[in-house]
Design an enzyme around this catalytic site. Sequence first.
Site, PDB file in Angstrom:
ATOM      1  N   ARG A 155       7.502  41.045 -23.873  1.00  0.00           N
ATOM      2  CA  ARG A 155       7.280  41.006 -22.537  1.00  0.00           C
ATOM      3  C   ARG A 155       7.087  42.216 -21.744  1.00  0.00           C
ATOM      4  O   ARG A 155       7.701  42.114 -21.475  1.00  0.00           O
ATOM      5  CB  ARG A 155       6.878  39.479 -22.199  1.00  0.00           C
ATOM      6  CG  ARG A 155       7.081  38.940 -20.672  1.00  0.00           C
ATOM      7  CD  ARG A 155       5.132  38.100 -21.457  1.00  0.00           C
ATOM      8  NE  ARG A 155       5.936  36.611 -21.320  1.00  0.00           N
ATOM      9  CZ  ARG A 155       5.793  36.439 -23.197  1.00  0.00           C
ATOM     10  NH1 ARG A 155       4.381  36.714 -23.485  1.00  0.00           N
ATOM     11  NH2 ARG A 155       5.873  35.147 -23.392  1.00  0.00           N
ATOM     12  N   HIS A 200      -0.127  34.802 -18.497  1.00  0.00           N
ATOM     13  CA  HIS A 200       0.637  34.525 -17.191  1.00  0.00           C
ATOM     14  C   HIS A 200      -0.426  34.855 -15.762  1.00  0.00           C
ATOM     15  O   HIS A 200      -0.134  35.840 -16.000  1.00  0.00           O
ATOM     16  CB  HIS A 200       2.038  35.229 -17.396  1.00  0.00           C
ATOM     17  CG  HIS A 200       2.625  35.263 -18.827  1.00  0.00           C
ATOM     18  ND1 HIS A 200       2.222  35.361 -19.562  1.00  0.00           N
ATOM     19  CD2 HIS A 200       3.968  34.277 -19.291  1.00  0.00           C
ATOM     20  CE1 HIS A 200       2.744  34.778 -20.885  1.00  0.00           C
ATOM     21  NE2 HIS A 200       3.533  34.133 -20.905  1.00  0.00           N
ATOM     22  N   LYS A 207      -1.589  29.588 -24.431  1.00  0.00           N
ATOM     23  CA  LYS A 207      -0.532  29.343 -23.625  1.00  0.00           C
ATOM     24  C   LYS A 207      -1.054  30.324 -22.217  1.00  0.00           C
ATOM     25  O   LYS A 207      -1.471  31.016 -22.748  1.00  0.00           O
ATOM     26  CB  LYS A 207       1.015  30.148 -24.523  1.00  0.00           C
ATOM     27  CG  LYS A 207       2.155  29.880 -23.305  1.00  0.00           C
ATOM     28  CD  LYS A 207       3.299  30.578 -23.613  1.00  0.00           C
ATOM     29  CE  LYS A 207       3.935  30.584 -22.318  1.00  0.00           C
ATOM     30  NZ  LYS A 207       4.845  31.660 -22.531  1.00  0.00           N
ATOM     31  N   GLN A 235      13.586  25.914 -15.776  1.00  0.00           N
ATOM     32  CA  GLN A 235      13.449  25.008 -17.174  1.00  0.00           C
ATOM     33  C   GLN A 235      14.277  24.613 -17.010  1.00  0.00           C
ATOM     34  O   GLN A 235      15.457  24.501 -16.352  1.00  0.00           O
ATOM     35  CB  GLN A 235      13.644  26.340 -17.856  1.00  0.00           C
ATOM     36  CG  GLN A 235      13.124  27.600 -18.715  1.00  0.00           C
ATOM     37  CD  GLN A 235      13.775  27.775 -19.636  1.00  0.00           C
ATOM     38  OE1 GLN A 235      14.499  27.945 -19.909  1.00  0.00           O
ATOM     39  NE2 GLN A 235      12.755  28.945 -20.455  1.00  0.00           N
ATOM     40  N   LYS A 253       9.064   8.407   3.105  1.00  0.00           N
ATOM     41  CA  LYS A 253       9.034   7.724   3.710  1.00  0.00           C
ATOM     42  C   LYS A 253       8.066   6.707   4.223  1.00  0.00           C
ATOM     43  O   LYS A 253       7.753   5.669   3.955  1.00  0.00           O
ATOM     44  CB  LYS A 253       9.931   6.546   3.427  1.00  0.00           C
ATOM     45  CG  LYS A 253      10.836   6.916   2.824  1.00  0.00           C
ATOM     46  CD  LYS A 253      12.681   6.439   2.844  1.00  0.00           C
ATOM     47  CE  LYS A 253      13.490   6.813   1.469  1.00  0.00           C
ATOM     48  NZ  LYS A 253      14.758   6.470   1.616  1.00  0.00           N
ATOM     49  N   ASP A 278      14.990  -0.200   0.283  1.00  0.00           N
ATOM     50  CA  ASP A 278      16.550  -0.280   0.655  1.00  0.00           C
ATOM     51  C   ASP A 278      16.927  -1.461   1.352  1.00  0.00           C
ATOM     52  O   ASP A 278      18.178  -1.053   1.943  1.00  0.00           O
ATOM     53  CB  ASP A 278      16.268   0.955   2.059  1.00  0.00           C
ATOM     54  CG  ASP A 278      15.901   2.753   0.939  1.00  0.00           C
ATOM     55  OD1 ASP A 278      16.386   2.426   0.194  1.00  0.00           O
ATOM     56  OD2 ASP A 278      15.064   3.008   1.457  1.00  0.00           O
ATOM     57  N   GLY A 336      14.825   6.374   9.658  1.00  0.00           N
ATOM     58  CA  GLY A 336      14.621   5.089   8.388  1.00  0.00           C
ATOM     59  C   GLY A 336      15.422   4.507   7.967  1.00  0.00           C
ATOM     60  O   GLY A 336      14.751   2.863   7.412  1.00  0.00           O
ATOM     61  N   MET A 349      28.939  13.345   5.195  1.00  0.00           N
ATOM     62  CA  MET A 349      28.078  13.389   3.832  1.00  0.00           C
ATOM     63  C   MET A 349      27.867  15.135   3.679  1.00  0.00           C
ATOM     64  O   MET A 349      28.601  15.532   4.697  1.00  0.00           O
ATOM     65  CB  MET A 349      26.645  13.356   4.280  1.00  0.00           C
ATOM     66  CG  MET A 349      25.753  13.549   3.021  1.00  0.00           C
ATOM     67  SD  MET A 349      24.108  13.058   3.413  1.00  0.00           S
ATOM     68  CE  MET A 349      22.893  14.576   3.993  1.00  0.00           C
ATOM     69  N   ALA A 384      25.624   4.132   4.533  1.00  0.00           N
ATOM     70  CA  ALA A 384      25.085   4.395   3.929  1.00  0.00           C
ATOM     71  C   ALA A 384      25.563   5.649   3.299  1.00  0.00           C
ATOM     72  O   ALA A 384      24.539   6.060   1.314  1.00  0.00           O
ATOM     73  CB  ALA A 384      23.930   4.350   4.356  1.00  0.00           C
TER      74      ALA A 384
HETATM   75  P1  NAP Z   1      16.568  10.079   9.555  1.00  0.00           P
HETATM   76  O1  NAP Z   1      15.635   8.969   9.211  1.00  0.00           O
HETATM   77  O2  NAP Z   1      16.827  11.576   9.365  1.00  0.00           O
HETATM   78  O3  NAP Z   1      17.771   9.902  10.399  1.00  0.00           O
HETATM   79  C1  NAP Z   1      19.393   9.976  11.280  1.00  0.00           C
HETATM   80  C2  NAP Z   1      19.787   9.500  12.172  1.00  0.00           C
HETATM   81  O4  NAP Z   1      21.009  10.060  11.914  1.00  0.00           O
HETATM   82  C3  NAP Z   1      18.912   9.606  13.397  1.00  0.00           C
HETATM   83  O5  NAP Z   1      19.317   8.414  14.532  1.00  0.00           O
HETATM   84  C4  NAP Z   1      20.445  10.607  14.086  1.00  0.00           C
HETATM   85  O6  NAP Z   1      19.894  10.419  15.611  1.00  0.00           O
HETATM   86  C5  NAP Z   1      21.312  10.212  13.054  1.00  0.00           C
HETATM   87  N1  NAP Z   1      22.246  11.634  13.474  1.00  0.00           N
HETATM   88  C6  NAP Z   1      22.166  12.204  13.180  1.00  0.00           C
HETATM   89  N2  NAP Z   1      23.070  13.879  12.720  1.00  0.00           N
HETATM   90  C7  NAP Z   1      24.100  13.102  13.267  1.00  0.00           C
HETATM   91  C8  NAP Z   1      25.432  13.365  13.817  1.00  0.00           C
HETATM   92  N3  NAP Z   1      25.573  14.278  13.573  1.00  0.00           N
HETATM   93  N4  NAP Z   1      25.949  12.457  15.145  1.00  0.00           N
HETATM   94  C9  NAP Z   1      25.490  11.635  14.915  1.00  0.00           C
HETATM   95  N5  NAP Z   1      24.255  11.420  14.574  1.00  0.00           N
HETATM   96  C10 NAP Z   1      23.614  11.346  13.829  1.00  0.00           C
HETATM   97  O7  NAP Z   1      17.604   9.670   8.124  1.00  0.00           O
HETATM   98  P2  NAP Z   1      17.616   8.188   7.525  1.00  0.00           P
HETATM   99  O8  NAP Z   1      16.795   8.259   6.314  1.00  0.00           O
HETATM  100  O9  NAP Z   1      17.244   6.953   8.081  1.00  0.00           O
HETATM  101  O10 NAP Z   1      19.088   8.568   6.547  1.00  0.00           O
HETATM  102  C11 NAP Z   1      20.671   8.605   6.978  1.00  0.00           C
HETATM  103  C12 NAP Z   1      21.459   8.195   6.398  1.00  0.00           C
HETATM  104  O11 NAP Z   1      21.249   7.151   5.258  1.00  0.00           O
HETATM  105  C13 NAP Z   1      21.683   9.422   5.119  1.00  0.00           C
HETATM  106  O12 NAP Z   1      23.030   9.829   4.979  1.00  0.00           O
HETATM  107  C14 NAP Z   1      20.725   9.044   4.695  1.00  0.00           C
HETATM  108  O13 NAP Z   1      21.433   9.621   2.596  1.00  0.00           O
HETATM  109  C15 NAP Z   1      21.516   7.479   3.956  1.00  0.00           C
HETATM  110  N6  NAP Z   1      21.033   6.896   3.528  1.00  0.00           N
HETATM  111  C16 NAP Z   1      21.686   6.423   2.085  1.00  0.00           C
HETATM  112  C17 NAP Z   1      20.512   5.363   0.659  1.00  0.00           C
HETATM  113  C18 NAP Z   1      21.262   4.672   0.540  1.00  0.00           C
HETATM  114  O14 NAP Z   1      20.965   4.067  -0.819  1.00  0.00           O
HETATM  115  N7  NAP Z   1      22.840   4.740  -0.412  1.00  0.00           N
HETATM  116  C19 NAP Z   1      19.328   4.642   1.379  1.00  0.00           C
HETATM  117  C20 NAP Z   1      19.003   5.625   2.285  1.00  0.00           C
HETATM  118  C21 NAP Z   1      19.401   6.675   2.900  1.00  0.00           C
HETATM  119  P3  NAP Z   1      18.709  11.541  15.834  1.00  0.00           P
HETATM  120  O15 NAP Z   1      18.183  10.057  16.587  1.00  0.00           O
HETATM  121  O16 NAP Z   1      20.173  11.749  17.590  1.00  0.00           O
HETATM  122  O17 NAP Z   1      18.517  12.841  15.563  1.00  0.00           O
END
Ligand code: NAP
Length: 473
Positions: free
Chosen positions: A46, A104, A129, A195, A275, A311, A337, A396, A418
């Site tokens: 190449r 490419h 390709k 890849q 979502k 969820d 969420g 986390m 969660a």
């Molecule tokens: P999101 O919509 O971004 O909401 C995040 C929430 O956490 C908000 O209420 C935020 O508060 C708060 N927050 C963020 N940082 C913070 C801190 N340092 N101190 C206090 N509060 C804080 O996120 P999400 O989708 O709801 O997800 C939340 C968690 O659930 C994530 O860790 C995600 O990995 C987990 N989750 C797990 C599953 C599973 O299958 N186990 C599925 C979905 C989500 P503010 O409003 O003040 O910003």
Amino acid sequence: MQEAFAQIAAAERDADTFELRLDMMTRPNIARLIDATRKPVIATCRPVREGGVFAGTERERIGMLDLASVFGAAYIDIELSTSPGIIAELVARRKECKVIASHHVLDGTLFDIRRIFQALTSTGADVIKFAYEAADAWENHLAFDFLLRARSEKRNAIAVAMGEAGTPSRILYRKFGGWATYASPDGLALAAPGQIPAAELKTLYRVDNLNPSTKVFGVIGNPIRQSKGVYVHNPLFRSAKKNAVYCRFLVDDLPLFMRHLSPHLDGFSVTLPHKQGVMEFLDDVDGASRAIGAVNTVTRKGKKWIGCNTDAPGALDAIEGVAKVRDRRVLILGAGGAARAIVFEAQQRGAHVKIANRTFARAEALAKAMHAESVRWNQIDRTDFDILVNATPVGMLPHEDESPVDRSLLNRKVVFDAVYNPPETKLLKDARKAGARVVTGASMYINQAALQSAMYIGRKPSLAKMRKLLLGS
Ligand code: NAP
């Protein structure tokens, strides 16, 4: 040379064909390299202008390809940017060694795929390709269109979208009639961004079994490389003997994804940040998703896209594996969420829900919308509850030393986190020490993925099997 021999040895089991990148070696011994494998070899040299590293003259470059064909290469790869006379000569005098004509597009510039297709086919090469850079998943459709056109004209073709967003093109090539894909040897540096190691293509994605009838599923989101769904859904398709594959789609532009790529899919999981946004593209969403305001699973019913949310039941099934929530006081931390889904489902199952959030206004708004109680973040230690739910990312990775609440609040409670990365968060470790019963984020993930799998495959997988796939135990 030494590195090339090591790479050939490492991929001998999984590769069907080797591409020798002669431009990447100083003074390659072409005969010895071709002899290092019994598999067919594609010789490529190449030039810099096409993303390679060969900086010598065209005469030297073509000379190396000529040598490769004499020493038994099965194919030589010649770029469309080579002088047309040279391409015509190589094509005209090929015997055992066939010709791949390649093009490419490297810098994300606009291109006319029809013009490129025509230019490549008009060379008379045995294989055509085309490779280009993709920044967003929807751009894979250009590779699929290229392959579909080649298939309709009965031509051997390769189309690769490079970069992380292009990985679906590397997996799905056979579905669209592609002749080959490029993969990296296991455990060695990738030759190109996006890849996938050959062993993963063969064993996880089972690319050799894919065909035009294969159903395509996947997860859309941004970022997406951390998503574990491919390690769960692909093995489940395999054990259910379903002709289907599950890919990661790095989606930034949702409208373009829905327009160009979703017609090729049969269903998909949805993660952050889509979502909520995905809902406007669906023909129907179930009542729970509407109340929650978010969808994490989309399935096809005839020509319609249907959305639902696994969820919510995933989380509550996990909690209720330890303690029923009816008439219990459930304190939920977070108002995003995940919190929204858990509030809704907990109430459906008869819990009394309180919501605490760092930004109190969001807790208040969610509590008002769901007829729950709101709690100020600094009042958590004065709030009574039986079950605590962490629906914030606190704890986390890489902040695994943090916990949203003090350990003294957890005595003999039920505590659900969660967060599933790490599998055992500081909150859960503290809870265990305080004699609480704990529920992991992994159980929620497994439950929601099992519900998705039931929709993708038609029957629910065993949770023990899901646990093994996700946690290896
Ligand atoms: P999101 O919509 O971004 O909401 C995040 C929430 O956490 C908000 O209420 C935020 O508060 C708060 N927050 C963020 N940082 C913070 C801190 N340092 N101190 C206090 N509060 C804080 O996120 P999400 O989708 O709801 O997800 C939340 C968690 O659930 C994530 O860790 C995600 O990995 C987990 N989750 C797990 C599953 C599973 O299958 N186990 C599925 C979905 C989500 P503010 O409003 O003040 O910003």
